[in-house]
Scaffold this active site. Structure first.
Site, mmCIF file in Angstrom:
data_model
loop_
_atom_site.group_PDB
_atom_site.id
_atom_site.type_symbol
_atom_site.label_atom_id
_atom_site.label_comp_id
_atom_site.label_asym_id
_atom_site.label_seq_id
_atom_site.Cartn_x
_atom_site.Cartn_y
_atom_site.Cartn_z
ATOM 1 N N HIS A 170 7.744 -8.396 10.491
ATOM 2 C CA HIS A 170 6.687 -7.426 9.808
ATOM 3 C C HIS A 170 7.110 -8.110 8.456
ATOM 4 C CE1 HIS A 170 11.453 -8.831 9.640
ATOM 5 N NE2 HIS A 170 11.489 -8.610 7.880
ATOM 6 N N HIS A 176 19.838 -7.655 6.266
ATOM 7 C CA HIS A 176 18.288 -6.999 7.342
ATOM 8 C C HIS A 176 18.089 -8.119 7.566
ATOM 9 C CE1 HIS A 176 15.599 -9.230 4.499
ATOM 10 N NE2 HIS A 176 16.788 -8.474 3.225
#
Length: 376
Positions: free
Chosen positions: A62, A299
């Site tokens: 990402h 995360h």
């Protein structure tokens, strides 16, 4: 909940290395209208900062925070590489999930995916399937075994009760509230005397109205007497498959080993751990609790930093999110750590057993205080 369509899935892809794989994923995100041109640079830059490999053959590349303005709409593109892609450090990715997210949206998406992908058998099926529908269903959790309902929200350890019927009613009501049983179960389980397992621990269940497999515990603030029998704790289970048997096996092992006192003195997190996993004797275990201050929780990037710190030590280390389900996770597994759903302000309990346990907990605390690579 995040939804995935078959149009987002690309089976049987091939790439010479992970950079090429990331470029393919980025191109698909662009073509799908999820991101603007240039997002690929953020994905490649993120990979240089820290590996996005989760484990079990799955990577989740990402972009960086600097490229969030290039995200037009949150979504993913899923690429299956049956031949495998070398992802560094001896790791091979068979499924690559490219994520585009404008803010914190990707955290919920990531937690959903990691809960599904933490099952080793599912990861293997993802790598081998030749059906986009099966892969989609696996990712969405539609072909997984039914969830076993048992977490700290189903455990009460300081109940002001002086009758067994009170504990029975509390447990039955709790199971009904989470949709595990119906009124037939409640009526039946309250009307019958539970089974005395000894040491003040009792068990109740019913053959009526079991909708989902679940377990719940109520422990009295003070043990009391029932016609000469000690009552301290009641475990109530609903049985829709074999999953509750694991809880009963762990309970049986504790009773046979005359270690029931551990259940009668532990907090809710401890009770959950004792009934769902092997737990070292407290004399051989050290624990510490820390608060996560990272703006976006644990995360992939800070999660990786935490796991890397844990891997420096030989001690067995588990991580429990005290503000989450309360279930301990293997601290060496990035997938399982991310799946804890840790947000800013959440309290984590680290349990370590081994010769370097004390140093491990000290180092973990320091790393968390320093922001796990994102600044204090």
């Amino acid at each position: 909940m995040f939804q995935l369509s078959q149009q987002d899935i690309h089976l049987g892809a091939a790439a010479s290395d992970k950079q090429e794989a990331i470029r393919q994923v980025a191109a698909a995100l662009t073509q799908a209208g999820r991101v603007s041109e240039g997002y690929v640079d953020g994905m490649l830059a993120r990979e240089l900062q820290t590996s996005t490999y989760l484990g079990n053959g799955i990577a989740i590349p990402h972009g960086t925070t600097d490229t969030r303005d290039l995200v037009l709409d949150t979504g993913v593109q899923v690429f299956q590489f049956p031949q495998g892609i070398a992802w560094g450090e001896g790791q091979t990715a068979y499924v690559v999930i490219g994520i585009a997210a404008r803010s914190d949206e990707h955290l919920g998406l990531l937690r959903q995916l990691t809960h599904v992908l933490s099952d080793d058998s599912v990861a293997e099926r993802l790598a081998k399937t030749d059906s986009a529908e099966e892969l989609r269903s696996l990712l969405m959790g539609e072909k997984n075994a039914a969830e076993f309902l048992f977490d700290t929200q189903l455990i009460a350890v300081d109940v002001a009760a002086e009758s067994l019927i009170t504990l029975q009613a509390l447990n039955a009501g709790r199971l009904q509230q989470v949709g595990a049983v119906d009124t037939a179960f409640v009526s039946d389980v309250i009307s019958r005397k539970p089974l005395n397992l000894g040491h003040g621990i009792w068990l109740s269940d019913s053959t009526e109205g079991n909708l989902k497999s679940a377990a719940t515990v109520s422990r009295a603030h003070r043990a009391f007497d029932l016609a000469g029998e000690k009552v301290s704790m009641l475990l109530t289970i609903s049985v829709a498959d074999d999953q509750p048997l694991d809880v009963l096996n762990y309970l049986s092992d504790l009773l046979i080993a005359n270690k029931a006192e551990r259940l009668l003195t532990a907090d809710a997190v401890g009770v959950l751990a004792l009934l769902t996993s092997e737990v070292e004797e407290q004399a051989n275990v050290l624990t510490a609790e820390f608060v996560i201050r990272n703006e976006h929780g644990l995360h992939a990037r800070p999660g990786t930093a935490l796991v890397n710190v844990i891997k420096q030590f030989s001690s067995e280390i588990t991580v429990t999110n005290l503000d989450g389900s309360g279930k301990p996770a293997n601290g060496r597994s990035l997938m399982k750590v991310v799946a804890l759903g840790v947000k800013k302000g959440h309290h984590l309990r680290f349990t370590a057993s081994g010769e370097d346990a004390e140093l491990a907990l000290k180092t973990i605390g320091e790393a968390i205080a320093e922001g796990l690579g994102e600044g204090a």
